[in-house]
Write a protein that holds these residues in place. Structure first.
Motif, PDB file in Angstrom:
ATOM      1  N   LYS A  79       0.828  -1.208   0.000  1.00 48.91           N
ATOM      2  CA  LYS A  79       0.000   0.000   0.000  1.00 48.91           C
ATOM      3  C   LYS A  79       0.864   1.260   0.000  1.00 48.91           C
ATOM      4  CE  LYS A  79      -4.057  -0.411   2.350  1.00 48.91           C
ATOM      5  NZ  LYS A  79      -5.052  -0.954   3.335  1.00 48.91           N
ATOM      6  N   GLN A  80       2.024   1.166   0.644  1.00 46.65           N
ATOM      7  CA  GLN A  80       2.891   2.349   0.716  1.00 46.65           C
ATOM      8  C   GLN A  80       3.597   2.632  -0.613  1.00 46.65           C
ATOM      9  OE1 GLN A  80       5.837   2.119   3.859  1.00 46.65           O
ATOM     10  NE2 GLN A  80       6.765   4.100   3.304  1.00 46.65           N
ATOM     11  N   PHE A  81       4.195   1.576  -1.217  1.00 48.25           N
ATOM     12  CA  PHE A  81       5.057   1.810  -2.388  1.00 48.25           C
ATOM     13  C   PHE A  81       4.396   1.487  -3.727  1.00 48.25           C
ATOM     14  CE2 PHE A  81       8.146   1.403   1.094  1.00 48.25           C
ATOM     15  CZ  PHE A  81       8.913   2.531   0.875  1.00 48.25           C
ATOM     16  N   LYS A  82       3.249   0.814  -3.681  1.00 49.22           N
ATOM     17  CA  LYS A  82       2.502   0.480  -4.907  1.00 49.22           C
ATOM     18  C   LYS A  82       3.362  -0.178  -5.990  1.00 49.22           C
ATOM     19  CE  LYS A  82      -0.842   4.190  -4.088  1.00 49.22           C
ATOM     20  NZ  LYS A  82      -1.479   3.334  -3.056  1.00 49.22           N
ATOM     21  N   PRO A  83       4.092  -1.238  -5.663  1.00 50.12           N
ATOM     22  CA  PRO A  83       4.844  -1.951  -6.697  1.00 50.12           C
ATOM     23  C   PRO A  83       3.908  -2.827  -7.540  1.00 50.12           C
ATOM     24  CG  PRO A  83       4.965  -3.169  -4.647  1.00 50.12           C
ATOM     25  CD  PRO A  83       4.203  -1.890  -4.346  1.00 50.12           C
ATOM     26  N   LEU A  84       4.394  -3.281  -8.696  1.00 49.57           N
ATOM     27  CA  LEU A  84       3.725  -4.396  -9.358  1.00 49.57           C
ATOM     28  C   LEU A  84       3.911  -5.615  -8.460  1.00 49.57           C
ATOM     29  CD1 LEU A  84       4.875  -3.972 -13.093  1.00 49.57           C
ATOM     30  CD2 LEU A  84       3.013  -2.842 -11.859  1.00 49.57           C
ATOM     31  N   VAL A  85       2.884  -6.466  -8.384  1.00 53.78           N
ATOM     32  CA  VAL A  85       2.907  -7.553  -7.405  1.00 53.78           C
ATOM     33  C   VAL A  85       2.786  -8.914  -8.083  1.00 53.78           C
ATOM     34  CG1 VAL A  85       1.751  -8.551  -5.391  1.00 53.78           C
ATOM     35  CG2 VAL A  85       1.818  -6.056  -5.690  1.00 53.78           C
ATOM     36  N   VAL A  86       3.826  -9.734  -7.964  1.00 51.00           N
ATOM     37  CA  VAL A  86       3.676 -11.141  -8.364  1.00 51.00           C
ATOM     38  C   VAL A  86       2.959 -11.859  -7.234  1.00 51.00           C
ATOM     39  CG1 VAL A  86       4.860 -13.294  -8.946  1.00 51.00           C
ATOM     40  CG2 VAL A  86       5.795 -11.104  -9.754  1.00 51.00           C
ATOM     41  N   ALA A  87       1.843 -12.489  -7.558  1.00 50.29           N
ATOM     42  CA  ALA A  87       1.051 -13.205  -6.551  1.00 50.29           C
ATOM     43  C   ALA A  87       1.102 -14.690  -6.876  1.00 50.29           C
ATOM     44  CB  ALA A  87      -0.385 -12.689  -6.557  1.00 50.29           C
ATOM     45  N   LEU A  88       1.811 -15.409  -6.034  1.00 51.65           N
ATOM     46  CA  LEU A  88       2.081 -16.831  -6.281  1.00 51.65           C
ATOM     47  C   LEU A  88       0.968 -17.690  -5.694  1.00 51.65           C
ATOM     48  CD1 LEU A  88       4.321 -18.881  -7.252  1.00 51.65           C
ATOM     49  CD2 LEU A  88       5.201 -18.795  -4.907  1.00 51.65           C
ATOM     50  N   CYS A  89       0.510 -18.660  -6.473  1.00 51.89           N
ATOM     51  CA  CYS A  89      -0.604 -19.526  -6.034  1.00 51.89           C
ATOM     52  C   CYS A  89      -0.131 -20.521  -4.980  1.00 51.89           C
ATOM     53  CB  CYS A  89      -1.199 -20.258  -7.221  1.00 51.89           C
ATOM     54  SG  CYS A  89      -2.065 -19.169  -8.352  1.00 51.89           S
ATOM     55  N   MET A  90       0.032 -20.034  -3.752  1.00 49.00           N
ATOM     56  CA  MET A  90       0.463 -20.911  -2.666  1.00 49.00           C
ATOM     57  C   MET A  90      -0.255 -20.475  -1.394  1.00 49.00           C
ATOM     58  SD  MET A  90       4.289 -22.260  -2.223  1.00 49.00           S
ATOM     59  CE  MET A  90       5.073 -20.985  -1.280  1.00 49.00           C
ATOM     60  N   THR A  91      -0.634 -21.449  -0.565  1.00 48.74           N
ATOM     61  CA  THR A  91      -1.335 -21.152   0.687  1.00 48.74           C
ATOM     62  C   THR A  91      -0.601 -21.842   1.843  1.00 48.74           C
ATOM     63  OG1 THR A  91      -2.691 -23.144   0.709  1.00 48.74           O
ATOM     64  CG2 THR A  91      -3.520 -21.295  -0.586  1.00 48.74           C
TER      65      THR A  91
END
Lengths: 267, 267
Positions: free
Chosen positions: A113-125
């Motif tokens: 929220k602070q730096f607003k990078p592009l985010v890789v979201a990995l399918c892992m739980t």
């Protein structure tokens, strides 16, 4: 197609040595070579140096960005390392990666929220690694839902379906390909990304498998890839596949690459 | 994956010369080489010899089948040539091709009912060549409907979406890929097939484009292909893509090909 150059990874011996020796010139050369080959982001990973990871990541961010104008992909499972590296980063970075593991997710949200990078979201739980495309798509959907509610723009999310080796289970290639297709169809603004090399683990002629997996994944809608942009054939495959998929006006990118000798492979 | 070997085509100078000279040994060698390389059918085409086409096709069917046990794909736009060649053919042939052009369709139906060959059904009508995938799918659906009503089994139909060059229109690759996907989804028993080389017409490094178009088309569900099985890299791509798509148990076909040196490319 967003290209993330993967070469500055401490799991490679030459990179580990350069990092240990604080050899700035070697690291800068790797960054510039990848940028010149077409990378849009340079991945930096110092994961093998457990205790020194934070310090080394910060050093790499500063070292590279002093000499090369290119954004970095901060690659670490460690929220503290990502946070400190992001704080030093000039321009808009990418982070690799958030997951649906509770602790990792919650530690990274404030810095996203602070730096607003592009985010890789990995399918892992916390429940472990998914096997089927249904499992992957369920995790991806949940991550997209949560991240967008936190204010992340859909186009800033890069879902990584988590590539696992076809030598372990013949369905693992299709599972990733189907996940890419489902996300592309169900969330047209959200991006997808993956590395290539895990797919071929345990098999001979790995490069061949990696090269063609990129073509198959692009055909299903993949919009980002983490690989070695100095690998001429993989880069040539990427350029050619864009033309096959109607993403290259008048085949101009293909023809330019041909004239520059980039499609003239010796392997 | 059904492989149709395309080398015995009189548009190739060496083949035209062999046919003119009635050089049986040369034609038989081409057939055997392709069979040994993995072809399931051998395409035979004598289209350039307008007046002699029927006689030459018949000669090739008899010449090849005296020496090599392999079925042939009778490749001609001329119903009379197809009819006479089929009458001589031993075993179950393939014909290439029926279309939705009224005269061609009606002339071929009786011979299809008599000899029950596998049928390549090309997406073409009296109105000309289709451009979009919607147009192709509409023609394919009509051909499937008509052929199955005539008693042709769905699995004996191989829809050819009609490949056109991406150099002419950047959407032409996607149009074919989408057609393959639509047919595979809407008619799961019906097969799809295409040649590869038209896609790259007018561009340099054509082999690269053809090689990767196969990978993309297989990813969309292509179940048959007409190509040169002696092209080691295209054959290697086919074998590798089967493994990527979960169609190769324990990657056994891939590993066998590797051990036989079939994945060791020099180009």
């Amino acid at each position: 197609m967003l290209i993330v150059g993967e070469r500055i990874n401490a799991s490679r011996k030459a990179i580990a040595a350069a990092i240990s020796a604080q050899d700035a010139a070697a690291i800068i050369k790797e960054a510039k070579d990848q940028k010149n080959a077409g990378a849009h982001f340079i991945d930096v990973n110092a994961g093998i140096f457990v205790d020194e990871e934070v310090r080394y990541l910060k050093w790499m961010v500063q070292t590279i960005q002093q000499e090369a104008e290119i954004p970095l992909c901060i690659d670490s499972p460690n929220p503290k390392a990502i946070t400190e590296a992001l704080a030093l980063h000039k321009g808009r970075a990418m982070i690799n990666s958030i997951t649906d593991e509770k602790e990792r997710y919650q530690s990274l949200i404030p810095i996203i929220k602070q730096f607003k990078p592009l985010v890789v979201a990995l399918c892992m739980t916390d429940g472990g690694m998914p096997h089927t495309s249904d499992e992957r798509f369920k995790i991806a959907s949940r991550l997209i839902d949560k991240l967008t509610k936190e204010g992340v723009a859909p186009q800033d999310i890069y879902i990584d379906p988590l590539v696992m080796p076809i030598s372990t289970d013949k369905s693992f290639g299709n599972a990733v390909l189907e996940t890419i297709e489902k996300i592309t169809t169900s969330f047209p603004k959200v991006n997808t990304i993956c590395g290539l090399s895990n797919i071929s683990y345990g098999l001979p002629s790995r490069k061949l498998i990696n090269q063609l997996f990129l073509v198959a994944a692009m055909t299903k809608g993949l919009s980002g890839v983490i690989f070695d942009p100095l690998d001429k054939r993989i880069m040539g495959n990427l350029i050619t596949t864009r033309a096959l998929l109607g993403k290259d006006d008048y085949c101009g990118g293909y023809l330019t690459a041909f004239r520059a000798g980039k499609l003239d492979f010796k392997d």
